[in-house]
Design an enzyme around this catalytic site. Structure first.
Site, PDB file in Angstrom:
ATOM      1  N   ASN A 111     -10.291   0.157  -3.974  1.00 40.84           N
ATOM      2  CA  ASN A 111     -11.626   0.476  -3.445  1.00 40.84           C
ATOM      3  C   ASN A 111     -12.587   0.938  -4.542  1.00 40.84           C
ATOM      4  OD1 ASN A 111     -11.125   3.192  -3.889  1.00 40.84           O
ATOM      5  ND2 ASN A 111     -10.781   3.693  -1.745  1.00 40.84           N
ATOM      6  N   MET A 145     -13.805   3.826  -4.968  1.00 39.70           N
ATOM      7  CA  MET A 145     -13.531   5.220  -5.347  1.00 39.70           C
ATOM      8  C   MET A 145     -14.603   6.223  -4.904  1.00 39.70           C
ATOM      9  SD  MET A 145     -11.952   4.380  -9.090  1.00 39.70           S
ATOM     10  CE  MET A 145     -12.733   2.768  -9.125  1.00 39.70           C
ATOM     11  N   VAL A 164       7.189  -5.415   6.831  1.00 39.79           N
ATOM     12  CA  VAL A 164       7.668  -5.073   8.176  1.00 39.79           C
ATOM     13  C   VAL A 164       7.184  -6.164   9.126  1.00 39.79           C
ATOM     14  CG1 VAL A 164       7.474  -3.414  10.067  1.00 39.79           C
ATOM     15  CG2 VAL A 164       7.808  -2.615   7.720  1.00 39.79           C
ATOM     16  N   HIS A 219     -15.303  -1.301   5.206  1.00 38.85           N
ATOM     17  CA  HIS A 219     -14.912  -0.101   5.941  1.00 38.85           C
ATOM     18  C   HIS A 219     -14.449  -0.411   7.363  1.00 38.85           C
ATOM     19  CE1 HIS A 219     -17.853   2.400   3.225  1.00 38.85           C
ATOM     20  NE2 HIS A 219     -16.756   2.027   2.588  1.00 38.85           N
TER      21      HIS A 219
HETATM   22  C1  LIG Z   1     -12.650  -3.382  -1.724  1.00 41.00           C
HETATM   23  C2  LIG Z   1     -12.732  -2.072  -0.986  1.00 41.00           C
HETATM   24  C3  LIG Z   1     -13.643  -1.113  -1.409  1.00 41.00           C
HETATM   25  C4  LIG Z   1     -13.728   0.096  -0.723  1.00 41.00           C
HETATM   26  N1  LIG Z   1     -14.497   1.087  -1.243  1.00 41.00           N
HETATM   27  C5  LIG Z   1     -14.417   2.321  -0.716  1.00 41.00           C
HETATM   28  C6  LIG Z   1     -15.005   3.428  -1.370  1.00 41.00           C
HETATM   29  O1  LIG Z   1     -15.551   3.314  -2.462  1.00 41.00           O
HETATM   30  N2  LIG Z   1     -14.919   4.638  -0.766  1.00 41.00           N
HETATM   31  C7  LIG Z   1     -14.300   4.817   0.432  1.00 41.00           C
HETATM   32  O2  LIG Z   1     -14.299   5.934   0.950  1.00 41.00           O
HETATM   33  N3  LIG Z   1     -13.715   3.782   1.062  1.00 41.00           N
HETATM   34  C8  LIG Z   1     -13.712   2.561   0.492  1.00 41.00           C
HETATM   35  N4  LIG Z   1     -13.038   1.536   1.074  1.00 41.00           N
HETATM   36  C9  LIG Z   1     -12.348   1.788   2.348  1.00 41.00           C
HETATM   37  C10 LIG Z   1     -11.095   2.635   2.198  1.00 41.00           C
HETATM   38  O3  LIG Z   1     -10.430   2.322   1.004  1.00 41.00           O
HETATM   39  C11 LIG Z   1     -10.207   2.399   3.423  1.00 41.00           C
HETATM   40  O4  LIG Z   1     -10.901   2.846   4.573  1.00 41.00           O
HETATM   41  C12 LIG Z   1      -8.880   3.145   3.367  1.00 41.00           C
HETATM   42  O5  LIG Z   1      -8.224   2.880   2.160  1.00 41.00           O
HETATM   43  C13 LIG Z   1      -8.010   2.702   4.543  1.00 41.00           C
HETATM   44  O6  LIG Z   1      -6.762   3.321   4.443  1.00 41.00           O
HETATM   45  P1  LIG Z   1      -5.553   2.904   5.379  1.00 41.00           P
HETATM   46  O7  LIG Z   1      -4.441   3.821   5.072  1.00 41.00           O
HETATM   47  O8  LIG Z   1      -6.024   2.775   6.760  1.00 41.00           O
HETATM   48  O9  LIG Z   1      -5.174   1.410   4.929  1.00 41.00           O
HETATM   49  P2  LIG Z   1      -4.709   0.879   3.515  1.00 41.00           P
HETATM   50  O10 LIG Z   1      -5.057   1.838   2.448  1.00 41.00           O
HETATM   51  O11 LIG Z   1      -5.222  -0.502   3.403  1.00 41.00           O
HETATM   52  O12 LIG Z   1      -3.122   0.880   3.609  1.00 41.00           O
HETATM   53  C14 LIG Z   1      -2.359  -0.017   4.365  1.00 41.00           C
HETATM   54  C15 LIG Z   1      -1.073  -0.272   3.586  1.00 41.00           C
HETATM   55  O13 LIG Z   1      -0.121  -0.870   4.443  1.00 41.00           O
HETATM   56  C16 LIG Z   1       0.522  -1.942   3.774  1.00 41.00           C
HETATM   57  N5  LIG Z   1       0.985  -2.862   4.808  1.00 41.00           N
HETATM   58  C17 LIG Z   1       0.213  -3.540   5.685  1.00 41.00           C
HETATM   59  N6  LIG Z   1       0.990  -4.273   6.509  1.00 41.00           N
HETATM   60  C18 LIG Z   1       2.270  -4.047   6.153  1.00 41.00           C
HETATM   61  C19 LIG Z   1       3.519  -4.529   6.634  1.00 41.00           C
HETATM   62  N7  LIG Z   1       3.595  -5.368   7.662  1.00 41.00           N
HETATM   63  N8  LIG Z   1       4.649  -4.108   6.019  1.00 41.00           N
HETATM   64  C20 LIG Z   1       4.586  -3.231   4.979  1.00 41.00           C
HETATM   65  N9  LIG Z   1       3.421  -2.745   4.488  1.00 41.00           N
HETATM   66  C21 LIG Z   1       2.277  -3.148   5.074  1.00 41.00           C
HETATM   67  C22 LIG Z   1      -0.584  -2.499   2.896  1.00 41.00           C
HETATM   68  O14 LIG Z   1      -0.085  -3.291   1.857  1.00 41.00           O
HETATM   69  C23 LIG Z   1      -1.278  -1.235   2.427  1.00 41.00           C
HETATM   70  O15 LIG Z   1      -0.682  -0.713   1.271  1.00 41.00           O
HETATM   71  C24 LIG Z   1     -12.924   0.320   0.429  1.00 41.00           C
HETATM   72  C25 LIG Z   1     -12.013  -0.646   0.840  1.00 41.00           C
HETATM   73  C26 LIG Z   1     -11.896  -1.826   0.136  1.00 41.00           C
HETATM   74  C27 LIG Z   1     -10.881  -2.837   0.578  1.00 41.00           C
END
Ligand SMILES: Cc1cc2nc3c(=O)[nH]c(=O)nc-3n(C[C@H](O)[C@H](O)[C@H](O)COP(=O)(O)OP(=O)(O)OC[C@H]3O[C@@H](n4cnc5c(N)ncnc54)[C@H](O)[C@@H]3O)c2cc1C
Length: 649
Positions: free
Chosen positions: A175, A177, A310, A580
């Site tokens: 992301n 950051m 998974v 997001h």
């Molecule tokens: C390009 C980008 C830029 C962003 N910029 C910002 C920013 O600057 N600031 C900010 O606040 N937010 C930002 N965001 C949003 C923020 O990063 C997300 O809201 C947050 O990381 C979501 O967290 P999460 O735990 O829900 O999912 P994730 O962090 O996506 O974690 C999900 C994890 O589960 C794993 N997974 C999925 N399916 C499976 C499976 N079937 N088996 C095993 N593992 C699996 C994935 O590989 C991943 O590691 C950004 C997002 C992206 C993609």
């Protein structure tokens, strides 16, 4: 500058020079480079005694050795056997999953297995400037929205790319950051929906528990110091910006427009403009893999397996989740959970996994030939995102990129983690603003990327659009620098959804963000993007002959640039995302309208929770990583409470 600003390398203490700024984007100079003037004819083998070479080689050695300190040390994936049993199985080592692994393994009698589909983060994940180079690589799930024929007609393929991190740290490893917490009003809405555990004052405690503000200058301000936690795992600091001369100019423009400059936007309750806080320190990304996971790898009650997908959650006839089916190195295994399975697979994969496991809307599951175990129609619904309308502002400043200084930046980074590599591609300033100048809650946010004249990256940015839009902008880029203002609507009414394409876990689900489905969003966006576009009329932008770029799209060519009709016409066709997505396993009391209850337990299923960004019932007024980390802190605490563990803090 934070407490991590000194670093040790082979007994040498490297001290960050405060205010070190690295390469600068200079005025209108042609692309002439010292390196481009060097040729192989310029032999290094001049007469020498060896002393000079020794120093030069030592310097190379120092630079190479310094890069070894950038990444964390990761243990190999743990060994597991089919039918092993753990107390908790956490699926996904992303922003939320790493927090859960850390907090649950604090209870030494609990054995915890964390399963991640990706592997160790590559060095490009750690070096902030390379964040965008991770996209469409093996570290990105590389999702795309489904074409609808209604929106994104001007995008190549009529889709929007939705990157998602696939590595330890998940999307916190890919992301931008940017770190924010959001507003009490965001969480009051969650609370008012019937979620008693999510009162804003309770959640503040969990934000603070997660945070460690390390910007020493900001820590001098008692108000700011009091806003953040100081002792949590999640490092929050400020990029050592290379662009400060440019960004200060843009901040002065924001200020002129009434978006008052704030020392810390979170402390100012997200109204105004300013330099944002980042999940980074000492020129290095601080993903949750670094901050929560790296140092717990050797806890004896913890196992981490990587590169393991998974496939589904195992649910018995009593509607109890008793384990997961996974695939590792081509082998399919069942692993059992004695207490709970926790999905932290993110907004796209968590609902996909629920549906693959037979939890979702009955008709949809049956249409995909999945036996419905729990008819939960809200799974995959309620998808919300912060969309982007790009406002391109072309100008004659800065000029060409100075290639020599670009190389110098690499050297600076190796030396003391400063220079342009030490910050994300996105400029580290932004603005929050509202339609009503006296509003207390922002309606809009604006991010910024600045590209020098004739930048290939700028051309790439617009290459997502069809012709003639892409070529029209490419022509302008050749002669101009471009300030890309990314306009976001913070509180959209439109709701999208995620559904299964097939019943095969490796097939990507269908993503329908439905941007602008609700006409109130287009009305609000048009009003906001017009306000933001007025930035070209501020003193700084006038002084650099700035002008608004126009999307060359025949359907909208009749309308005047920046008129309401122009934006109303072009916005739905060029809309993209600030990444997001949230809300697809929304929290709430009513099983027909939500997926998890306020303790994050999946309705009608025992032993199964979802804890990640997908549980947000409404999207926050800010970037979603900080709120997701808080959700995982709160979720871990709820789990501990449910098992009678009372924490002293
Ligand atoms: C390009 C980008 C830029 C962003 N910029 C910002 C920013 O600057 N600031 C900010 O606040 N937010 C930002 N965001 C949003 C923020 O990063 C997300 O809201 C947050 O990381 C979501 O967290 P999460 O735990 O829900 O999912 P994730 O962090 O996506 O974690 C999900 C994890 O589960 C794993 N997974 C999925 N399916 C499976 C499976 N079937 N088996 C095993 N593992 C699996 C994935 O590989 C991943 O590691 C950004 C997002 C992206 C993609």
């Amino acid at each position: 500058m934070g407490k991590y600003d000194t670093q040790y390398l082979s007994n040498k203490k490297i001290i960050m020079k405060s205010g070190q700024t690295g390469a600068k984007l200079r005025g209108n100079k042609k692309n002439t480079s010292f390196f481009s003037r060097c040729t192989l004819k310029d032999s290094c083998m001049k007469p020498n005694t060896g002393a000079a070479f020794q120093d030069i080689l030592s310097t190379y050695h120092f630079m190479v050795a310094s890069t070894c300190l950038i990444t964390d040390q990761w243990e190999p994936s743990a060994d597991i056997k089919g039918y092993d049993t753990y107390d908790f199985i956490v699926v996904g080592a992303g922003s939320a999953g790493c927090v859960l692994a850390n907090r649950l393994t604090e209870i030494t009698q609990w054995r915890v297995l964390l399963i991640e589909a990706g592997g160790d983060p590559p060095i490009e994940s750690y070096i902030p400037q390379f964040d965008q180079t991770l996209r469409k690589t093996q570290y990105d799930w590389n999702y795309k929205t489904a074409p609808t024929g209604r929106i994104n007609q001007a995008n190549v393929g009529e889709i929007v790319h939705w990157p998602r991190g696939k590595m330890l740290g998940g999307s916190s490893g890919i992301n931008g950051m940017i770190y924010f917490e959001g507003l009490p009003d965001d969480y009051e809405k969650w609370h008012n929906l019937g979620n008693p555990e999510w009162r804003p004052d309770i959640l503040r405690k969990f934000f603070k528990k997660s945070q460690s503000l390390q910007d020493e200058k900001l820590l001098q301000n008692p108000l700011i110091r009091n806003t953040y936690g100081l002792h949590g795992p999640q490092i929050i600091n400020t990029f050592n910006s290379t662009y400060r001369n440019l960004t200060l100019n843009v901040l002065s423009s924001y200020n002129e427009m009434g978006f008052k400059i704030r020392e810390d936007l979170q402390t100012a309750q997200l109204l105004g403009s300013g330099i944002f806080r980042a999940t980074a320190y000492n020129g290095r990304r601080a993903s949750t893999a670094s901050t929560y996971l790296s140092y717990i790898q050797n806890r004896t009650n913890f196992k981490l397996i990587k590169n393991t997908l998974v496939l589904k959650v195992l649910i018995d006839n009593n509607q109890r989740a008793y384990g997961v089916l996974l695939k590792q190195k081509g082998k399919i295994m069942k692993i059992f959970a004695r207490l709970e399975v926790i999905l932290s697979a993110g907004t796209i994969n968590s609902p996909q996994l629920l549906m693959l496991s037979g939890i979702g809307e009955k008709n949809h599951l049956e249409a995909k030939r999945i036996q419905c175990k729990v008819d939960l129609p809200a799974v995959g619904k309620n998808l919300q995102d912060h969309m982007i309308l790009t406002v391109p502002v072309f100008s004659n400043y800065p000029g060409y990129e100075n290639i020599d200084e670009k190389y110098l930046d690499v050297a600076l980074y190796a030396y003391n983690r400063s220079g342009s590599l030490a910050q994300a591609r996105i400029a580290d300033i932004l603005a929050f603003f509202a339609k009503d100048k006296n509003a207390l809650i922002p309606d809009y946010q604006s991010h910024l990327i600045i590209f020098p004249r004739n930048s290939t990256q700028a051309k790439n940015y617009f290459s997502i659009y069809k012709e003639p839009i892409a070529q029209t902008f490419a022509n302008l880029i050749e002669e101009h620098s471009v300030y890309i203002f990314q306009f976001n609507l913070l509180h959209p009414y439109s709701r999208g959804n995620i559904s299964l394409n097939t019943n095969r876990p490796v097939d990507y689900p269908l993503i329908y963000p439905n941007y602008f489905d609700d006409t109130r969003d287009l009305d609000a966006a048009v009003e906001g993007v017009q306000i933001l576009s007025e930035i070209v009329n501020t003193n700084f932008f006038r002084s650099i002959n700035a002008f608004l770029g126009r999307y060359n799209w025949s359907e909208c060519n009749a309308y005047k640039t920046n008129s309401a009709d122009y934006w109303r016409c072009i916005a739905p066709q060029i809309v993209t995302t600030v990444y997001h997505p949230v809300g697809t396993c929304a929290m709430g009391p009513n099983p027909s309208a939500s997926v998890v209850d306020s303790r994050l337990r999946v309705h009608h299923v025992k032993g199964l929770r979802v804890i990640d960004a997908s549980i947000m019932p409404n999207i926050t007024s800010c970037n979603t990583n900080g709120p997701t980390i808080m959700i995982a802190e709160r979720g871990s605490d709820l789990i501990k409470e449910d098992y009678g563990i009372v924490e002293l803090n």
